[in-house]
Write an enzyme that holds these catalytic residues in place. Structure first.
Site, short mmCIF file in Angstrom:
data_model
loop_
_atom_site.label_atom_id
_atom_site.label_comp_id
_atom_site.label_asym_id
_atom_site.label_seq_id
_atom_site.Cartn_x
_atom_site.Cartn_y
_atom_site.Cartn_z
N SER A 217 -20.73 26.84 0.85
CA SER A 217 -20.05 26.03 1.79
C SER A 217 -20.97 24.82 1.73
O SER A 217 -21.21 24.02 0.79
CB SER A 217 -19.89 26.60 3.01
OG SER A 217 -19.41 25.61 4.01
N THR A 218 -21.55 24.36 2.78
CA THR A 218 -22.44 23.36 2.98
C THR A 218 -23.62 23.17 2.12
O THR A 218 -24.40 24.18 2.02
CB THR A 218 -23.06 22.91 4.55
OG1 THR A 218 -22.08 23.02 5.38
CG2 THR A 218 -23.81 21.64 4.57
N HIS A 245 -16.11 26.29 0.46
CA HIS A 245 -15.21 25.48 1.39
C HIS A 245 -15.02 24.07 1.10
O HIS A 245 -16.01 23.41 1.34
CB HIS A 245 -16.05 25.91 2.77
CG HIS A 245 -16.27 27.18 3.05
ND1 HIS A 245 -17.08 27.40 4.23
CD2 HIS A 245 -15.47 28.20 2.79
CE1 HIS A 245 -17.18 28.74 4.28
NE2 HIS A 245 -16.03 29.22 3.57
N MET A 338 -22.78 26.62 6.04
CA MET A 338 -22.74 27.06 7.61
C MET A 338 -21.81 28.31 7.80
O MET A 338 -20.92 28.63 7.17
CB MET A 338 -21.81 25.87 8.29
CG MET A 338 -22.91 24.69 8.27
SD MET A 338 -21.83 22.99 9.04
CE MET A 338 -21.09 23.56 10.51
N ASP A 341 -18.90 33.24 7.08
CA ASP A 341 -18.01 33.54 6.13
C ASP A 341 -18.68 34.47 4.85
O ASP A 341 -19.71 33.92 4.25
CB ASP A 341 -17.34 32.41 5.47
CG ASP A 341 -15.77 32.74 4.77
OD1 ASP A 341 -15.44 33.84 5.07
OD2 ASP A 341 -15.59 31.97 4.06
#
Length: 401
Positions: A217-218, A245, A338, A341
């Site tokens: 993600s991030t 993401h 972040m 997940d």
């Protein structure tokens, strides 16, 4: 605990010294809206609001923001031009790029990540949608708080290091493809060997992986590109499936970038794709990607199920389905991001005998997802980013047992 609550808890102790935020956008409506959202949170403070990159650049030193929300398309000086100049003035500045979901802006956002931006925030198509979008407000505030708390933590750690002269040295990790003059730190730390966490939760399975699945993600786009550069020659016999993401449009461009990095065929997965060795498949924005077995072959399936962990695509559905199809022949990797997940999927893969590698905290932009994976106690390795690709290559070559 959610990412929002984690950020809230960490920021609560610093309420007297809130995270300083600058908003840069040519729309007075959006500047006003973001400013109200920022000031509506006691852990944040709006210190400046500007209409273009030039005015913002001239004000960086005076306003001294921790986080800048930076629009891409602006008159006089756009966001991509302003970004490296801002980072030269303040090297530990957190910059979040904001853009609408056009292919051009998606390309620019990914380029900005290579120049030192920490993340991107897709803006709804119209100003009315920006005003009414609960998800946009939640995402922007969570990212500002999470990354802002992280930079504050580094400041505090730096002060402690100078006072205590500990064995940990904070250093920037640069993008290898950026000119030295525009490289900016990604707020990571490299510890001495003795300070690195020890981990031996599980041994690797005796079978070689038949698939590599990756969640991020991030900070993920840059981390993924480094991993792909390192494993391109090693994935001739296995497919690689990625859930990052990202919104629609962004994922198609990400797939192109990953293919170039690995020098392998790469694409957004389509429903019914038969997984081919040496190919990279990326979950499309707005759809979950799961794997199924069809007539003895592993195929990609796209679903329109509700978000999982507030994400769509989400990592857990991919990991869960990979465990069902491949059993102990799964190698899963959880990179920076972040939230949590992927943690449930890690448990499923471990229960099936598969292997899991998590990125370590020091090399992660945000240690939410890999940290949650580590907390399951089911990871086989917890590694710095630069060691993950070589380790995957070694495993695929049969060099780890």
């Amino acid at each position: 605990m959610t990412v929002a609550s984690e950020a809230r808890d960490q920021a609560a102790g610093a309420s007297a010294d809130p995270i300083r935020v600058m908003v840069v956008d040519d729309s007075v409506v959006i500047r006003g809206l973001l400013g109200r959202w920022v000031n509506g949170d006691p852990s944040l403070a709006l210190v400046a609001s500007h209409r273009n990159g030039k005015v913002a650049l001239d004000d960086i030193e005076r306003s001294n923001p921790d986080v800048v929300i930076l629009d891409i398309e602006m008159p006089e000086m756009d966001g991509l031009t302003a970004l490296p100049l801002m980072l030269r003035k303040k090297r530990d500045l957190v910059v979040l790029m904001a853009s609408t979901l056009t292919r051009r802006n998606a390309e620019i956002s990914l380029r900005a990540l290579s120049l030192g931006a920490q993340d991107y925030i897709p803006k709804p198509e119209s100003k009315s949608e920006v005003t009414t979008s609960v998800n946009f407000r939640r995402e922007i505030i969570e990212k500002v708080k999470t990354l802002g708390v992280r930079v504050r933590g580094r400041h505090q750690a730096g002060r402690q290091l100078r006072v205590r002269a500990t064995a940990v040295q904070a250093v920037p990790l640069h993008d290898a493809g950026s000119p030295a003059s525009t490289r900016a730190p990604n707020f990571r730390a490299v510890a001495t060997k003795s300070a690195r966490p020890q981990h031996a939760a599980r041994s690797y399975p005796s079978v070689r992986p038949r698939v590599v699945v990756i969640g991020s993600s991030t900070g993920g786009p840059q981390a993924l590109q480094q991993v792909m550069r390192d494993i391109g020659m090693a994935i001739r016999q296995v497919p690689v499936v990625v859930t990052q993401h990202m919104p629609p449009t962004f994922t198609a461009i990400l797939a192109e970038h990953l293919g170039k990095a690995a020098m392998r065929p790469a694409k957004e997965a389509a429903d019914g794709d038969v997984l081919q060795p040496g190919h990279i498949y990326v979950a499309p924005g707005g759809r979950h990607l799961v794997l199924e077995k069809d007539h003895g072959q592993a195929v990609a399936r796209l679903t329109d199920d509700p978000p999982v962990n507030f994400c769509k695509p989400a990592v857990d559905p991919l990991f869960d389905s990979a465990a069902k199809v491949f059993g102990s022949s799964v190698l899963a990797v959880v990179l920076t991001g972040m939230g949590h997940d992927g943690a449930d999927g890690v448990k499923t893969i471990a229960a099936g005998g598969g292997a899991i590698i998590a990125q370590d905290e020091a090399s992660s932009v945000v240690w939410g997802m890999p940290g949650a994976a580590v907390q399951t106690g089911q990871c086989n390795d917890i590694l710095p980013l630069q060691e993950i690709g070589p380790k995957i290559a070694k495993i695929l070559g049969g060099g780890v047992r």
